[in-house]
Write an enzyme that holds these catalytic residues in place. Structure first.
Site, PDB file in Angstrom:
ATOM      1  N   GLU A 151      66.437  20.094  44.225  1.00 62.80           N
ATOM      2  CA  GLU A 151      66.854  21.440  44.631  1.00 62.80           C
ATOM      3  C   GLU A 151      68.086  21.926  43.859  1.00 62.80           C
ATOM      4  OE1 GLU A 151      67.147  21.436  48.937  1.00 62.80           O
ATOM      5  OE2 GLU A 151      65.009  21.827  49.088  1.00 62.80           O
ATOM      6  N   GLU A 311      58.315  19.462  49.936  1.00 67.62           N
ATOM      7  CA  GLU A 311      58.794  19.130  51.277  1.00 67.62           C
ATOM      8  C   GLU A 311      58.205  20.159  52.229  1.00 67.62           C
ATOM      9  OE1 GLU A 311      63.083  18.939  51.370  1.00 67.62           O
ATOM     10  OE2 GLU A 311      63.161  17.799  49.499  1.00 67.62           O
TER      11      GLU A 311
HETATM   12  C1  GAL Z   1      65.962  19.848  51.654  1.00 68.55           C
HETATM   13  C2  GAL Z   1      66.329  18.655  50.799  1.00 68.55           C
HETATM   14  C3  GAL Z   1      65.975  17.344  51.448  1.00 68.55           C
HETATM   15  C4  GAL Z   1      66.446  17.328  52.858  1.00 68.55           C
HETATM   16  C5  GAL Z   1      65.873  18.507  53.603  1.00 68.55           C
HETATM   17  C6  GAL Z   1      66.329  18.564  55.036  1.00 68.55           C
HETATM   18  O1  GAL Z   1      66.699  20.963  51.282  1.00 68.55           O
HETATM   19  O2  GAL Z   1      65.683  18.714  49.555  1.00 68.55           O
HETATM   20  O3  GAL Z   1      66.581  16.298  50.733  1.00 68.55           O
HETATM   21  O4  GAL Z   1      67.836  17.375  52.856  1.00 68.55           O
HETATM   22  O5  GAL Z   1      66.277  19.693  52.983  1.00 68.55           O
HETATM   23  O6  GAL Z   1      67.698  18.813  55.151  1.00 68.55           O
END
Ligand code: GAL
Length: 681
Positions: A151, A311
């Site tokens: 990110e 994700e």
């Molecule tokens: C995303 C990140 C993950 C995890 C998730 C929940 O932004 O890529 O590593 O932190 O949020 O907080």
């Protein structure tokens, strides 16, 4: 040609952090993943301290063991380069790699993304860890691809370390050549800001910086991220040409389109629709709620029509100290998964397999709870896994179809961050259009205007909404004129066309380069704010009385008799003055509205131009249901997503197959709460 992920079938994955669990759990985890039709794991993106425990001492054995075991279960692996979390030994020894606050204070170790992209030392250490990591794992049969960092520009998208100021100066020298050019572009004669030595230049040092500097600062940050990403991408391409390269996230001050075109195989996104509960406003009419994520997904597929969700939310989110979210209701994880699929996801990776029992994210829940016993989230993901197995090969590779587009561009988006006179209008108008199009089941794309955008790119769309392009060049105006001429419907809103690429105001009547096309000029204007009340709008009786303008009121003056007044202000000192005009030009029409778009105005406009859902002849659904189409040359599928916590009825007008159940559907069909249907067209 936009770059897309190429999958033969819809594929499920999960983010896995083996370093968070006793080794004894891995095998059971992998076995259960396979039972749920999960076939990909993403890992290692925060593991630098394990891979290089001391400077120059590498140990790749841990993840190699995990990968061997994963491979024995037929799991494929996406590896993240670990550069989002430089270890403590590194930042302690080389504090110059740290990012800094605007006042110069270093951001210390303890969170993540605490580094800057400019430090030569950081770049050197990143290149070394990436080179060693790729060499260590490139031949492992489980690896399919790489995620760069994690990110980019999340959490912090401004940079004020010494190395950043120095690099900004180099970037400016390259862009402007001479200080004279720079001083002109930034209008530094204002307030005696004139620079006489390059060393006097810094990234913004106050909350109210020179706006032209602020715009260049964002361009610089974007270029800097891309050059940082390039170092890593080049190493992977060199050592592991058989693997794909991507990165995840959609964050500020980064031209994701450019980065993807130059460096990646496709773009990836992290989808957390429950963020909507944090920003939920009680008083919003017809709120989008979790459906708002479809706006981001729309932007993502403008980069890669088929992409990876690296994700996907699979439980309530939360950090120990912030970001509190409610738990997804039964059915919502599945609904959000298909929301991603509708918009073009072919590889969907859940975040995360099991909720961490330690660290900042103990409340960012995964599929499994701490106790690791079966729960409803596990069952819901297993259901999606089963469905992907059934329908995945039909859907993969098909893409979202739309006849309407939002036109956007990075300079305007960035300028709007600082500029309170046009910035807030953009979100207001985008949301109004997006909501009305969504509720009428009219799919919409995002199209980012870039140096190579052509008439052909625009002409794919019947309607283009470019609501507040304050920055507008004569070349863009020419392109838009050709678009209208060949039959397009083009919509502008207030504050169009008064700035150049540096963000300086033109000395010509608004809307500058498109005044001729629209056949109007702006005679007078006011921000609508506080005591300055919005004027009412009179659309020859067609809009309900009391419809107010939003954000701005521009008093239009018709310059070309071909421009027709469609609505007038009906209050204020400019009562009866034109508020909305339409000009027929060539085969198309151009509309100019002197305010920001509200939902009732968009509603009336959609009626006016007679735009209807491409699914109108086939399926009728209530506004609460998102409908969209994924299609290829030989097949098309309508997705229906019910965002409501109650069942809804849809009407299927011609008998068709619903893919998830295999049933034939016709006439009234009930969709359960958070239900999903995929109808073969
Ligand atoms: C995303 C990140 C993950 C995890 C998730 C929940 O932004 O890529 O590593 O932190 O949020 O907080």
């Amino acid at each position: 040609m936009a770059k897309s992920i190429r999958m033969d079938e819809l594929t499920l994955g999960v983010c896995y952090y083996p370093e968070h669990w006793p080794e004894g759990l891995w095998e059971d985890d992998f076995r259960r993943m396979r039972e749920m039709n999960i076939s990909v794991i993403r890992m290692a993106e925060f593991s630098w301290a394990m891979l290089e425990p001391q400077e120059g001492v590498f140990d790749f054995s841990f993840f190699a063991r995990v990968m061997d075991l994963a491979h024995s279960y037929g799991l494929k692996v996406i590896l993240g380069t670990p550069t989002a979390t430089p270890p403590a030994w590194l930042t302690h020894k080389y504090p110059e790699v740290l990012n800094a606050r605007q006042n110069g204070e270093l951001i210390k170790h303890g969170m993540r993304r605490h580094y800057n992209y400019s430090s030569p030392k950081y770049r050197e250490l990143c290149e070394r860890i990436v080179r060693n990591m790729v060499s260590a794992y490139k031949d492992h049969p489980s690896v399919i691809g790489w995620q760069l960092d994690n990110e980019f520009n999340c959490e912090k998208n401004v940079f004020y370390a010494e190395a950043d100021h120095a690099k900004f100066r180099v970037w400016l020298k390259e862009k402007y050549g001479t200080l004279d050019n720079l001083n002109k572009a930034w209008g530094t004669v204002f307030w005696s800001q004139t620079y006489t030595e390059w060393e006097q230049l810094h990234l913004s040092q106050t909350d109210s910086p020179n706006p032209h500097l602020a715009l260049d600062e964002k361009r610089f940050i974007s270029d800097n991220v891309i050059s940082f990403a390039r170092l890593q991408a080049d190493i992977i391409r060199e050592l592991a040409p058989q693997h794909w390269v991507t990165t995840n996230g959609l964050f500020g001050h980064l031209e994701n389109h450019e980065m993807t075109d130059e460096l990646l195989d496709f773009f990836s996104y992290d989808s957390y629709p429950q963020f909507s509960t944090i920003f939920y406003k009680e008083d919003e009419i017809n709120p989008l709620q979790d459906r708002q994520s479809s706006i981001n997904l729309t932007n993502v597929r403008s980069i890669s029509p088929n992409f990876c969700v690296m994700e996907q939310q699979s439980g309530p989110g939360g950090w120990v100290d912030r970001i509190e979210m409610g738990t997804p209701r039964p059915g919502q994880i599945r609904l959000w998964s298909y929301q991603s699929v509708l918009h073009g996801t072919d590889l969907l990776v859940y975040f995360r397999w099991r909720t961490a029992t330690f660290g900042t994210e103990i409340y960012w829940h995964g599929i499994n709870d701490y106790h690791n016993q079966p729960n409803r989230r596990v069952r819901e993901v297993a259901q999606v896994g089963g469905e992907f197995a059934k329908i995945g090969s039909l859907i993969a590779g098909t893409t979202y179809r739309a006849e309407v587009a939002f036109l956007q561009d990075y300079p305007n988006n960035w300028d709007a961050e600082l500029d309170v006179w046009h910035g807030p209008l953009q979100w207001q108008s985008m949301r109004s259009w997006f909501k009305q199009l969504q509720y009428r089941h009219i799919p919409v794309d995002s199209l980012f205007l870039r140096s190579h955008t052509s008439l052909e790119d625009l002409a794919k769309y019947k309607v283009i909404v470019y609501p507040h392009p304050a920055i507008m060049t004569d070349e863009t105006a020419e392109l838009l004129t050709r678009y209208v001429e060949q039959g397009g419907q083009l919509f502008f809103g207030a504050r169009t066309g008064y700035k150049d690429l540096n963000g300086q105001c033109y000395m010509r009547p608004f809307p500058g380069p498109v005044a001729g096309l629209c056949g109007i000029t702006v005679e007078d204007f006011t921000l609508v704010k506080g005591k300055i009340k919005a004027a009412e709008l009179n659309w020859e009786g067609r809009l309900s009385e009391g419809t107010k303008t939003v954000g701005f009121n521009e008093i239009l003056s018709v310059q070309n008799p071909e421009a027709e007044v469609v609505a007038r202000y009906s209050s204020e000192y400019y009562k009866d003055a034109p508020a909305l005009t339409r000009r027929t030009y060539g085969e198309g029409q151009v509309w100019y509205y002197g305010a920001a778009y509200s939902e009732p105005v968009v509603d009336a406009l959609l009626d006016e131009i007679g735009l209807i859902s491409p699914l109108a002849g086939r399926i009728e659904a209530p506004a609460e249901v998102e409908m969209g189409i994924r299609a290829s040359e030989d097949a098309a599928y309508a997705f229906l997503l019910n965002y409501m916590e109650h069942p809804v009825t849809v009407i299927v007008k011609q008998s068709a197959t619903e893919l998830l159940t295999g049933a034939t559907v016709e006439n009234e069909v009930e969709m359960p709460a958070y239900g999903v249907m995929i109808v073969k067209l």
